[in-house]
Design a protein around this motif. Sequence first.
Motif, PDB file in Angstrom:
ATOM      1  N   LEU A 121      16.128   5.190  35.838  1.00 51.80           N
ATOM      2  CA  LEU A 121      17.533   5.133  35.969  1.00 51.80           C
ATOM      3  C   LEU A 121      18.097   3.684  35.651  1.00 51.80           C
ATOM      4  O   LEU A 121      19.374   3.736  35.214  1.00 51.80           O
ATOM      5  CB  LEU A 121      17.963   5.474  37.648  1.00 51.80           C
ATOM      6  CG  LEU A 121      18.043   7.011  38.096  1.00 51.80           C
ATOM      7  CD1 LEU A 121      18.066   7.074  39.503  1.00 51.80           C
ATOM      8  CD2 LEU A 121      19.411   7.566  37.450  1.00 51.80           C
ATOM      9  N   GLU A 122      17.589   2.734  36.203  1.00 56.20           N
ATOM     10  CA  GLU A 122      18.072   1.338  35.793  1.00 56.20           C
ATOM     11  C   GLU A 122      18.231   0.925  34.318  1.00 56.20           C
ATOM     12  O   GLU A 122      19.058   0.125  33.953  1.00 56.20           O
ATOM     13  CB  GLU A 122      17.009   0.354  36.343  1.00 56.20           C
ATOM     14  CG  GLU A 122      17.315   0.290  37.960  1.00 56.20           C
ATOM     15  CD  GLU A 122      18.598  -0.120  38.414  1.00 56.20           C
ATOM     16  OE1 GLU A 122      19.189  -1.175  37.613  1.00 56.20           O
ATOM     17  OE2 GLU A 122      19.333   0.489  39.219  1.00 56.20           O
ATOM     18  N   LEU A 133      19.340   3.278  32.181  1.00 52.46           N
ATOM     19  CA  LEU A 133      20.428   4.100  31.754  1.00 52.46           C
ATOM     20  C   LEU A 133      21.775   3.248  31.345  1.00 52.46           C
ATOM     21  O   LEU A 133      21.891   2.389  32.379  1.00 52.46           O
ATOM     22  CB  LEU A 133      20.635   5.359  32.589  1.00 52.46           C
ATOM     23  CG  LEU A 133      19.611   6.450  32.550  1.00 52.46           C
ATOM     24  CD1 LEU A 133      20.097   7.439  33.658  1.00 52.46           C
ATOM     25  CD2 LEU A 133      19.504   7.230  31.199  1.00 52.46           C
ATOM     26  N   GLN A 164      26.598   6.561  32.819  1.00 56.75           N
ATOM     27  CA  GLN A 164      25.608   7.552  32.969  1.00 56.75           C
ATOM     28  C   GLN A 164      24.940   7.753  34.366  1.00 56.75           C
ATOM     29  O   GLN A 164      24.569   8.760  34.848  1.00 56.75           O
ATOM     30  CB  GLN A 164      24.567   7.830  31.643  1.00 56.75           C
ATOM     31  CG  GLN A 164      25.285   8.172  30.507  1.00 56.75           C
ATOM     32  CD  GLN A 164      24.542   8.080  29.335  1.00 56.75           C
ATOM     33  OE1 GLN A 164      23.300   7.871  29.364  1.00 56.75           O
ATOM     34  NE2 GLN A 164      25.028   8.072  28.018  1.00 56.75           N
ATOM     35  N   ARG A 165      24.390   6.394  34.690  1.00 55.88           N
ATOM     36  CA  ARG A 165      23.694   6.271  35.987  1.00 55.88           C
ATOM     37  C   ARG A 165      24.541   6.729  37.042  1.00 55.88           C
ATOM     38  O   ARG A 165      24.087   7.350  38.100  1.00 55.88           O
ATOM     39  CB  ARG A 165      23.098   4.815  36.022  1.00 55.88           C
ATOM     40  CG  ARG A 165      22.152   4.781  37.085  1.00 55.88           C
ATOM     41  CD  ARG A 165      21.588   3.342  37.415  1.00 55.88           C
ATOM     42  NE  ARG A 165      22.695   2.377  37.547  1.00 55.88           N
ATOM     43  CZ  ARG A 165      23.056   1.239  36.896  1.00 55.88           C
ATOM     44  NH1 ARG A 165      22.099   1.054  35.622  1.00 55.88           N
ATOM     45  NH2 ARG A 165      23.867   0.516  37.213  1.00 55.88           N
ATOM     46  N   GLN A 166      25.886   6.104  37.046  1.00 56.86           N
ATOM     47  CA  GLN A 166      26.371   6.382  38.203  1.00 56.86           C
ATOM     48  C   GLN A 166      27.053   7.906  38.081  1.00 56.86           C
ATOM     49  O   GLN A 166      26.904   8.425  39.511  1.00 56.86           O
ATOM     50  CB  GLN A 166      27.971   5.573  37.922  1.00 56.86           C
ATOM     51  CG  GLN A 166      27.688   4.284  38.507  1.00 56.86           C
ATOM     52  CD  GLN A 166      28.912   3.112  38.394  1.00 56.86           C
ATOM     53  OE1 GLN A 166      29.692   3.599  37.513  1.00 56.86           O
ATOM     54  NE2 GLN A 166      28.911   2.108  38.788  1.00 56.86           N
ATOM     55  N   GLU A 191      23.954   9.832  39.765  1.00 59.05           N
ATOM     56  CA  GLU A 191      23.681   9.272  41.221  1.00 59.05           C
ATOM     57  C   GLU A 191      24.768   9.917  42.165  1.00 59.05           C
ATOM     58  O   GLU A 191      24.146  10.224  43.219  1.00 59.05           O
ATOM     59  CB  GLU A 191      23.773   7.716  41.445  1.00 59.05           C
ATOM     60  CG  GLU A 191      22.626   7.010  40.766  1.00 59.05           C
ATOM     61  CD  GLU A 191      22.713   5.522  40.563  1.00 59.05           C
ATOM     62  OE1 GLU A 191      23.821   4.838  40.986  1.00 59.05           O
ATOM     63  OE2 GLU A 191      21.493   4.914  40.678  1.00 59.05           O
ATOM     64  N   GLY A 197      22.496  11.598  30.532  1.00 64.43           N
ATOM     65  CA  GLY A 197      21.775  10.822  31.282  1.00 64.43           C
ATOM     66  C   GLY A 197      20.656  11.369  31.695  1.00 64.43           C
ATOM     67  O   GLY A 197      19.494  10.740  31.522  1.00 64.43           O
ATOM     68  N   LEU A 227      16.896  10.367  31.184  1.00 67.36           N
ATOM     69  CA  LEU A 227      15.870  10.045  32.064  1.00 67.36           C
ATOM     70  C   LEU A 227      14.694  10.863  31.900  1.00 67.36           C
ATOM     71  O   LEU A 227      13.653  10.477  32.152  1.00 67.36           O
ATOM     72  CB  LEU A 227      16.633  10.692  33.324  1.00 67.36           C
ATOM     73  CG  LEU A 227      16.021  10.337  34.574  1.00 67.36           C
ATOM     74  CD1 LEU A 227      15.904   8.776  34.733  1.00 67.36           C
ATOM     75  CD2 LEU A 227      17.005  10.713  35.726  1.00 67.36           C
TER      76      LEU A 227
END
Length: 195
Positions: free
Chosen positions: A141-142, A144, A148-150, A153, A183, A187
């Motif tokens: 995740l870090e 990305l 996209q990560r947000q 999440e 994302g 992932l």
Amino acid sequence: MNKRPSVMAAPSSPESAIIERIAQQDQIALSELYDRYARVIYAVAYKSLNSVEESEEVVLDVFAQVWRIASQYKPEKGRVDTWLFMLARSRILDRLRSLQRVSKKTMASVEAAQIQFNQHTVDPVEDALIGERRTQVLAALEQLPVEQRQAIELAYYSGLSHSEIAAATGLSLGTVKTRIRLGLTKLRDRLEAWS
């Protein structure tokens, strides 16, 4: 006979003329203005946001706003480029505030999910395997892009629907779906590479 020169109004700048045409819903004029200023607005946005997607959204937002409010532009109050950069600055600040709010919500949701996650396991071997996988997921995740990560999440840690994410972030529904899809694909690829 002496002819007196006629008194003429000061000529407006080419950009002012373009804005006048946009105020009359001239799409070609909007394209001309876009061609002149989109790159520089993008560059300014990218310098603040450090995100291709967010910067592109700022450019689109600025020109959508120009389309809506071109009739409100007053040449005597400032040049067109100054006006455009004021609009861009406002959109950039909106995006920064939105990203900060989303980031705070996301961190709170991640912490809550970790607490719940830790309370459900009983078997030490299972705990170790799940903990290892969790570490891999968080590391992936870090890697990305932030946007996209947000989105991921908010969808998976906070349990928000795509439309709820769009409402919370001010993004279009299509943008939210695209960010989540891209994302998740990245992932999955990273996690498969580590397996």
